[in-house]
Design a protein around this motif. Structure first.
Motif, short mmCIF file in Angstrom:
data_model
loop_
_atom_site.label_atom_id
_atom_site.label_comp_id
_atom_site.label_asym_id
_atom_site.label_seq_id
_atom_site.Cartn_x
_atom_site.Cartn_y
_atom_site.Cartn_z
N LYS A 142 0.84 -1.20 0.00
CA LYS A 142 0.00 0.00 0.00
C LYS A 142 0.88 1.25 0.00
CE LYS A 142 -3.74 -2.29 2.52
NZ LYS A 142 -4.61 -2.28 3.73
N ARG A 143 0.29 2.34 -0.49
CA ARG A 143 0.93 3.67 -0.47
C ARG A 143 2.29 3.65 -1.18
NH1 ARG A 143 -1.29 7.00 3.74
NH2 ARG A 143 0.73 8.05 3.91
N VAL A 144 2.31 3.03 -2.37
CA VAL A 144 3.54 2.95 -3.17
C VAL A 144 3.28 3.57 -4.53
CG1 VAL A 144 5.05 1.34 -4.41
CG2 VAL A 144 4.51 0.94 -2.01
N VAL A 145 4.30 4.26 -5.08
CA VAL A 145 4.26 4.74 -6.46
C VAL A 145 5.44 4.11 -7.18
CG1 VAL A 145 4.10 6.73 -7.99
CG2 VAL A 145 3.39 6.95 -5.60
N ALA A 146 5.17 3.15 -8.06
CA ALA A 146 6.22 2.41 -8.74
C ALA A 146 6.45 2.97 -10.14
CB ALA A 146 5.87 0.93 -8.82
N ALA A 147 7.70 3.35 -10.43
CA ALA A 147 8.08 3.83 -11.76
C ALA A 147 8.70 2.68 -12.53
CB ALA A 147 9.07 4.99 -11.64
N THR A 148 8.12 2.34 -13.68
CA THR A 148 8.56 1.16 -14.43
C THR A 148 9.56 1.51 -15.52
OG1 THR A 148 6.75 1.33 -16.02
CG2 THR A 148 6.35 0.05 -14.02
N LEU A 149 10.15 0.47 -16.07
CA LEU A 149 11.14 0.59 -17.14
C LEU A 149 10.49 0.59 -18.51
CD1 LEU A 149 13.79 -1.95 -15.85
CD2 LEU A 149 14.32 0.39 -16.50
N PRO A 150 10.93 1.45 -19.43
CA PRO A 150 10.48 1.30 -20.82
C PRO A 150 11.05 0.02 -21.41
CG PRO A 150 12.20 2.98 -20.64
CD PRO A 150 11.83 2.59 -19.24
N GLY A 151 10.23 -0.69 -22.14
CA GLY A 151 10.68 -1.95 -22.71
C GLY A 151 10.76 -3.07 -21.70
N GLY A 152 10.27 -2.83 -20.50
CA GLY A 152 10.33 -3.84 -19.45
C GLY A 152 9.03 -4.61 -19.32
N ALA A 153 8.66 -4.91 -18.08
CA ALA A 153 7.49 -5.75 -17.82
C ALA A 153 6.20 -5.12 -18.35
CB ALA A 153 7.37 -6.01 -16.32
N ALA A 154 6.10 -3.78 -18.28
CA ALA A 154 4.86 -3.11 -18.71
C ALA A 154 4.65 -3.17 -20.21
CB ALA A 154 4.87 -1.66 -18.24
N SER A 155 5.59 -3.74 -20.94
CA SER A 155 5.40 -3.93 -22.38
C SER A 155 4.76 -5.28 -22.68
CB SER A 155 6.75 -3.85 -23.11
OG SER A 155 7.62 -4.91 -22.72
N GLN A 156 4.44 -6.05 -21.63
CA GLN A 156 3.82 -7.37 -21.77
C GLN A 156 2.41 -7.35 -21.19
OE1 GLN A 156 6.56 -9.93 -19.70
NE2 GLN A 156 8.23 -9.59 -21.15
N ALA A 157 1.45 -7.72 -21.99
CA ALA A 157 0.04 -7.63 -21.59
C ALA A 157 -0.26 -8.44 -20.33
CB ALA A 157 -0.85 -8.08 -22.74
N ALA A 158 0.36 -9.61 -20.19
CA ALA A 158 0.05 -10.49 -19.06
C ALA A 158 0.41 -9.86 -17.71
CB ALA A 158 0.79 -11.81 -19.22
N VAL A 159 1.38 -8.95 -17.71
CA VAL A 159 1.84 -8.35 -16.45
C VAL A 159 0.77 -7.46 -15.83
CG1 VAL A 159 3.54 -6.72 -15.49
CG2 VAL A 159 4.27 -8.51 -17.06
N TYR A 160 -0.14 -6.93 -16.63
CA TYR A 160 -1.13 -5.99 -16.11
C TYR A 160 -2.08 -6.63 -15.10
CZ TYR A 160 0.63 -2.40 -19.16
OH TYR A 160 1.45 -1.47 -19.74
N ALA A 161 -2.15 -7.94 -15.10
CA ALA A 161 -2.96 -8.61 -14.07
C ALA A 161 -2.45 -8.27 -12.68
CB ALA A 161 -2.92 -10.12 -14.29
N ASP A 162 -1.15 -7.99 -12.55
CA ASP A 162 -0.56 -7.61 -11.26
C ASP A 162 -0.64 -6.12 -10.99
OD1 ASP A 162 0.22 -10.23 -10.50
OD2 ASP A 162 2.01 -10.10 -11.77
N LEU A 163 -1.12 -5.35 -11.97
CA LEU A 163 -1.12 -3.89 -11.83
C LEU A 163 -2.49 -3.29 -11.59
CD1 LEU A 163 1.36 -2.92 -14.72
CD2 LEU A 163 1.88 -3.62 -12.36
N TRP A 164 -3.55 -4.03 -11.88
CA TRP A 164 -4.88 -3.45 -11.80
C TRP A 164 -5.30 -3.07 -10.38
CZ3 TRP A 164 -6.22 -1.29 -15.89
CH2 TRP A 164 -6.11 -1.89 -17.14
N GLY A 165 -4.61 -3.60 -9.41
CA GLY A 165 -4.93 -3.20 -8.03
C GLY A 165 -4.42 -1.81 -7.70
N SER A 166 -3.63 -1.24 -8.59
CA SER A 166 -3.12 0.13 -8.44
C SER A 166 -3.75 1.01 -9.52
CB SER A 166 -1.59 0.15 -8.59
OG SER A 166 -1.22 -0.24 -9.91
N PHE A 167 -3.56 2.31 -9.39
CA PHE A 167 -3.95 3.21 -10.46
C PHE A 167 -2.78 3.28 -11.45
CE2 PHE A 167 -7.07 4.83 -7.41
CZ PHE A 167 -8.18 4.96 -8.24
N ILE A 168 -3.07 3.02 -12.72
CA ILE A 168 -2.03 2.98 -13.75
C ILE A 168 -1.98 4.33 -14.46
CG2 ILE A 168 -1.19 1.81 -15.81
CD1 ILE A 168 -2.79 -0.66 -14.90
#
Length: 268
Positions: A142-168
């Motif tokens: 909780k209470r985290v702001v994660a900055a991701t890498l370009p070309g990293g995990a956020a470039s893969q659709a399957a990873v978003y299942a782990d992100l929907w609990g946050s505001f993207i």
């Protein structure tokens, strides 16, 4: 007979010691507070009053957002890690959330001498896999702001299942005179972003020399305005919905949450 004399002498000395202090206090004149008319008081500085009002408004706005979020985290996606990180820091500082730069965390996991040492196509898959692991670990935080890498995990659709609990949040800087190509990663960012921060490059000297931190601070109010709209939209339960999504295990069933006994891949 000796003792009574000593007692009487002590008492006499006490009176002698107290009498000058009492006389001094009695001789002090009574202090009277001077009454000053309101019209005689100096006028407040208009600029200072406006700044104070803006500060009070901002504090109230921040509190409203913090209370509404109920500790929901954020994930920053985009094609510029420095800009993603600057936005994460600015947002975290404003609302009291903890910023995390996955670039630094991944470098530690891969035991690289520095984050910049992990450049080149040979590291692409390792970076994406390591960052996906980091984001999976952060999904319950909780209470985290994660900055991701370009070309990293956020470039893969399957990873978003782990992100929907946050505001993207998608951070995108674009030069109108030189549009960016619509890569699959860029399309994925645009498709999954719940809030979009548009930063337009101009030809001005000030803009050309602006740092990522300056750009982030300049666009932070616009970001928070969009966030406020999200929180006040017709879907008033979005925060509760994200909390429930995390509690159920981030199964990928966003935005239509399935029953608690549903499992990914189960027959309809």
């Amino acid at each position: 007979q000796v003792t009574p004399v000593q007692v009487r002498h002590s008492s006499t000395m006490a009176r002698a010691t107290n009498e000058p202090a009492a006389a001094s206090a009695a001789s002090e004149p009574d202090r009277v507070l001077e009454k000053v008319s309101m019209s005689d008081l100096p006028k407040p500085n208009p600029k200072a009053m406006k700044a104070l009002n803006r500060h009070q408004t901002k504090v109230g706005w921040n509190k409203l957002i913090v209370d509404s979020l109920e500790s929901t985290s954020f994930t920053i996606i985009g094609d510029d890690n420095d800009l993603n990180w600057a936005v994460a820091e600015a947002l975290g500082s404003r609302i009291g959330w903890f910023p995390v730069n996955t670039k630094k965390v991944v470098a530690g996991l891969l035991k690289a001498p520095s984050p910049d040492a992990l450049q080149g196509p040979e590291y692409k898959d390792k970076l994406a896999a390591a960052e996906a692991s980091v984001l999976r670990g952060l999904r319950n935080q909780k209470r985290v702001v994660a900055a991701t890498l370009p070309g990293g995990a956020a470039s893969q659709a399957a990873v978003y299942a782990d992100l929907w609990g946050s505001f993207i949040i998608h951070v995108d800087e674009e030069d109108p005179s030189s549009p960016k190509p619509q890569t699959s990663e860029r399309q994925l960012h645009q498709q999954h972003a719940e809030i979009s921060v548009k930063i337009r490059k101009t030809r001005g000297f000030a803009d050309a020399n602006a740092t990522p931190d300056q750009k982030a601070r300049e666009h932070l109010d616009a970001l928070l305005t969009d966030l406020t709209k999200q929180l006040n939209s017709s879907n008033l339960a979005v925060v509760e919905k994200k909390k429930k999504y995390v509690e159920l295990g981030c199964r990928g069933d966003w935005p239509e949450l399935k029953p608690a006994d549903w499992t990914p891949g189960a027959a309809a």
